[in-house]
Design an enzyme around this catalytic site. Structure first.
Site, mmCIF file in Angstrom:
data_model
loop_
_atom_site.group_PDB
_atom_site.id
_atom_site.type_symbol
_atom_site.label_atom_id
_atom_site.label_comp_id
_atom_site.label_asym_id
_atom_site.label_seq_id
_atom_site.Cartn_x
_atom_site.Cartn_y
_atom_site.Cartn_z
ATOM 1 N N PRO A 106 1.832 11.624 -14.713
ATOM 2 C CA PRO A 106 2.395 12.128 -13.467
ATOM 3 C C PRO A 106 3.602 11.347 -12.943
ATOM 4 O O PRO A 106 3.614 10.110 -12.968
ATOM 5 C CB PRO A 106 1.228 12.012 -12.479
ATOM 6 C CG PRO A 106 0.018 12.132 -13.338
ATOM 7 C CD PRO A 106 0.378 11.473 -14.640
ATOM 8 N N ASN A 107 4.583 12.106 -12.498
ATOM 9 C CA ASN A 107 5.790 11.612 -11.812
ATOM 10 C C ASN A 107 6.769 10.868 -12.715
ATOM 11 O O ASN A 107 7.777 10.349 -12.236
ATOM 12 C CB ASN A 107 5.418 10.740 -10.594
ATOM 13 C CG ASN A 107 4.566 11.507 -9.612
ATOM 14 O OD1 ASN A 107 4.851 12.673 -9.329
ATOM 15 N ND2 ASN A 107 3.495 10.904 -9.115
ATOM 16 N N ARG B 143 12.834 7.659 -8.868
ATOM 17 C CA ARG B 143 11.840 6.707 -8.351
ATOM 18 C C ARG B 143 12.460 5.327 -8.144
ATOM 19 O O ARG B 143 13.577 5.066 -8.592
ATOM 20 C CB ARG B 143 10.627 6.680 -9.285
ATOM 21 C CG ARG B 143 9.949 8.053 -9.349
ATOM 22 C CD ARG B 143 8.718 8.038 -10.184
ATOM 23 N NE ARG B 143 7.637 7.291 -9.558
ATOM 24 C CZ ARG B 143 6.480 7.020 -10.160
ATOM 25 N NH1 ARG B 143 6.263 7.438 -11.399
ATOM 26 N NH2 ARG B 143 5.548 6.333 -9.538
ATOM 27 N N TYR C 44 11.443 1.010 -11.775
ATOM 28 C CA TYR C 44 11.524 1.952 -12.895
ATOM 29 C C TYR C 44 12.893 2.057 -13.564
ATOM 30 O O TYR C 44 13.045 2.782 -14.539
ATOM 31 C CB TYR C 44 11.048 3.332 -12.425
ATOM 32 C CG TYR C 44 9.664 3.285 -11.812
ATOM 33 C CD1 TYR C 44 8.568 2.869 -12.575
ATOM 34 C CD2 TYR C 44 9.444 3.606 -10.473
ATOM 35 C CE1 TYR C 44 7.302 2.795 -12.018
ATOM 36 C CE2 TYR C 44 8.176 3.543 -9.911
ATOM 37 C CZ TYR C 44 7.111 3.129 -10.688
ATOM 38 O OH TYR C 44 5.859 3.054 -10.138
ATOM 39 N N ASN D 156 2.242 6.334 -21.347
ATOM 40 C CA ASN D 156 2.347 5.782 -19.995
ATOM 41 C C ASN D 156 1.582 6.751 -19.098
ATOM 42 O O ASN D 156 2.103 7.812 -18.739
ATOM 43 C CB ASN D 156 3.812 5.670 -19.558
ATOM 44 C CG ASN D 156 3.924 5.041 -18.165
ATOM 45 O OD1 ASN D 156 2.940 4.936 -17.446
ATOM 46 N ND2 ASN D 156 5.128 4.642 -17.798
ATOM 47 N N ALA E 50 0.013 6.778 -12.674
ATOM 48 C CA ALA E 50 -1.075 6.386 -11.776
ATOM 49 C C ALA E 50 -2.461 6.680 -12.352
ATOM 50 O O ALA E 50 -3.467 6.105 -11.891
ATOM 51 C CB ALA E 50 -0.906 7.082 -10.432
ATOM 52 N N HIS F 203 -4.913 3.890 -13.210
ATOM 53 C CA HIS F 203 -5.747 3.222 -12.205
ATOM 54 C C HIS F 203 -6.934 4.066 -11.757
ATOM 55 O O HIS F 203 -7.748 3.605 -10.966
ATOM 56 C CB HIS F 203 -4.885 2.867 -10.985
ATOM 57 C CG HIS F 203 -3.544 2.315 -11.350
ATOM 58 N ND1 HIS F 203 -3.396 1.166 -12.085
ATOM 59 C CD2 HIS F 203 -2.281 2.783 -11.116
ATOM 60 C CE1 HIS F 203 -2.096 0.935 -12.278
ATOM 61 N NE2 HIS F 203 -1.406 1.897 -11.705
ATOM 62 N N GLU G 198 -0.402 1.358 -24.624
ATOM 63 C CA GLU G 198 -0.086 1.810 -23.266
ATOM 64 C C GLU G 198 1.165 1.091 -22.775
ATOM 65 O O GLU G 198 1.321 -0.097 -23.036
ATOM 66 C CB GLU G 198 -1.276 1.502 -22.351
ATOM 67 C CG GLU G 198 -1.106 2.038 -20.946
ATOM 68 C CD GLU G 198 -2.400 1.895 -20.140
ATOM 69 O OE1 GLU G 198 -3.419 2.503 -20.518
ATOM 70 O OE2 GLU G 198 -2.375 1.157 -19.141
ATOM 71 N N HIS H 178 3.904 0.472 -19.354
ATOM 72 C CA HIS H 178 4.289 0.632 -17.947
ATOM 73 C C HIS H 178 5.670 0.043 -17.768
ATOM 74 O O HIS H 178 5.955 -1.047 -18.279
ATOM 75 C CB HIS H 178 3.294 -0.070 -17.021
ATOM 76 C CG HIS H 178 1.922 0.525 -17.125
ATOM 77 N ND1 HIS H 178 1.600 1.717 -16.532
ATOM 78 C CD2 HIS H 178 0.839 0.125 -17.808
ATOM 79 C CE1 HIS H 178 0.335 2.019 -16.841
ATOM 80 N NE2 HIS H 178 -0.139 1.070 -17.627
ATOM 81 N N ARG I 165 2.030 -5.980 -8.306
ATOM 82 C CA ARG I 165 2.316 -4.994 -7.265
ATOM 83 C C ARG I 165 1.079 -4.868 -6.362
ATOM 84 O O ARG I 165 0.383 -5.848 -6.163
ATOM 85 C CB ARG I 165 2.709 -3.655 -7.924
ATOM 86 C CG ARG I 165 3.996 -3.770 -8.754
ATOM 87 C CD ARG I 165 4.422 -2.450 -9.365
ATOM 88 N NE ARG I 165 4.723 -1.445 -8.329
ATOM 89 C CZ ARG I 165 4.971 -0.165 -8.598
ATOM 90 N NH1 ARG I 165 4.975 0.267 -9.867
ATOM 91 N NH2 ARG I 165 5.215 0.693 -7.617
ATOM 92 N N ARG J 217 -3.106 -1.273 -8.218
ATOM 93 C CA ARG J 217 -2.488 -1.145 -9.547
ATOM 94 C C ARG J 217 -3.014 -2.198 -10.526
ATOM 95 O O ARG J 217 -2.675 -2.209 -11.697
ATOM 96 C CB ARG J 217 -0.962 -1.244 -9.448
ATOM 97 C CG ARG J 217 -0.337 -0.074 -8.742
ATOM 98 C CD ARG J 217 1.176 -0.121 -8.794
ATOM 99 N NE ARG J 217 1.735 0.549 -7.636
ATOM 100 C CZ ARG J 217 1.962 1.863 -7.558
ATOM 101 N NH1 ARG J 217 1.705 2.657 -8.569
ATOM 102 N NH2 ARG J 217 2.457 2.394 -6.450
HETATM 103 C C1 DQA Z 1 3.682 3.122 -13.895
HETATM 104 C C2 DQA Z 1 2.896 2.223 -12.954
HETATM 105 C C3 DQA Z 1 1.901 3.020 -12.140
HETATM 106 O O1 DQA Z 1 1.222 2.166 -11.235
HETATM 107 C C4 DQA Z 1 2.613 4.093 -11.337
HETATM 108 O O2 DQA Z 1 1.680 4.865 -10.621
HETATM 109 C C5 DQA Z 1 3.497 4.929 -12.165
HETATM 110 C C6 DQA Z 1 4.319 4.298 -13.188
HETATM 111 C C7 DQA Z 1 4.800 2.331 -14.604
HETATM 112 O O3 DQA Z 1 5.338 2.838 -15.583
HETATM 113 O O4 DQA Z 1 5.169 1.238 -14.164
HETATM 114 O O5 DQA Z 1 3.619 6.137 -11.960
HETATM 115 O O6 DQA Z 1 2.810 3.604 -14.904
#
Ligand code: DQA
Length: 142
Positions: free
Chosen positions: A10-11, A18, A23, A72, A75, A78, A96, A98, A105, A109
């Site tokens: 997501p996102n 972002r 990021y 990746n 969220a 978590h 994985e 990030h 953070r 997280r």
């Molecule tokens: C993330 C870290 C996560 O905590 C966050 O919710 C993201 C991006 C990262 O790539 O740093 O959406 O996975």
């Protein structure tokens, strides 16, 4: 040529919008283009979804030609026992990634639910987290 799947949760489809301090302010399409140039001995399959179940459906229907998964989960890292269970069924290596340093953070997280079902994780190097994951996947698959 080995086929590697990259999945973003997501996102991550709006990465360039972002917080750049976490990021990097760059779109994932641009990152993927650079990954393809640098790791030209891999063929890449890319999937992104903002929906947990769609990611699980995609993984559960992986074809046999995929040698490794770089994910990746955003969220979902978590929160998602569903995704953790799904990763746990895979017989291929999973790394994985990030972009941000999730240990540095908010406290929520620091809970990593999906990470247990991977061979390891990389966190905090912005776009280079994906490059490190590809490099390590290459070493791992040799
Ligand atoms: C993330 C870290 C996560 O905590 C966050 O919710 C993201 C991006 C990262 O790539 O740093 O959406 O996975």
């Amino acid at each position: 040529m080995k086929k590697i799947c990259i999945i973003n949760g997501p996102n991550l489809d709006i990465l360039e919008k972002r917080e750049p301090e976490f990021y990097g302010g760059i779109s994932f399409n641009k990152i993927l283009e650079e990954l393809k140039n640098e790791f030209n001995n891999f063929s890449f399959l890319y999937f992104q979804s903002n929906v947990e179940g769609e990611i699980c459906d995609f993984i559960n229907n992986f074809d046999k030609s995929i040698s490794g998964l770089i994910i990746n989960p955003g969220a979902l890292t978590h929160s998602s026992i569903t995704l953790r269970d799904c990763l746990g069924l895979l017989k291929i290596p999973v790394i994985e990634v990030h972009l941000s340093n999730i240990s540095n953070r908010e406290n929520f997280r620091k809970i990593n639910i999906t990470t247990a079902n991977t061979i390891g994780y990389i966190s905090g190097f912005k776009q280079n987290s994906y490059f490190a994951a590809c490099y390590l996947m290459q070493k791992h698959l040799k």
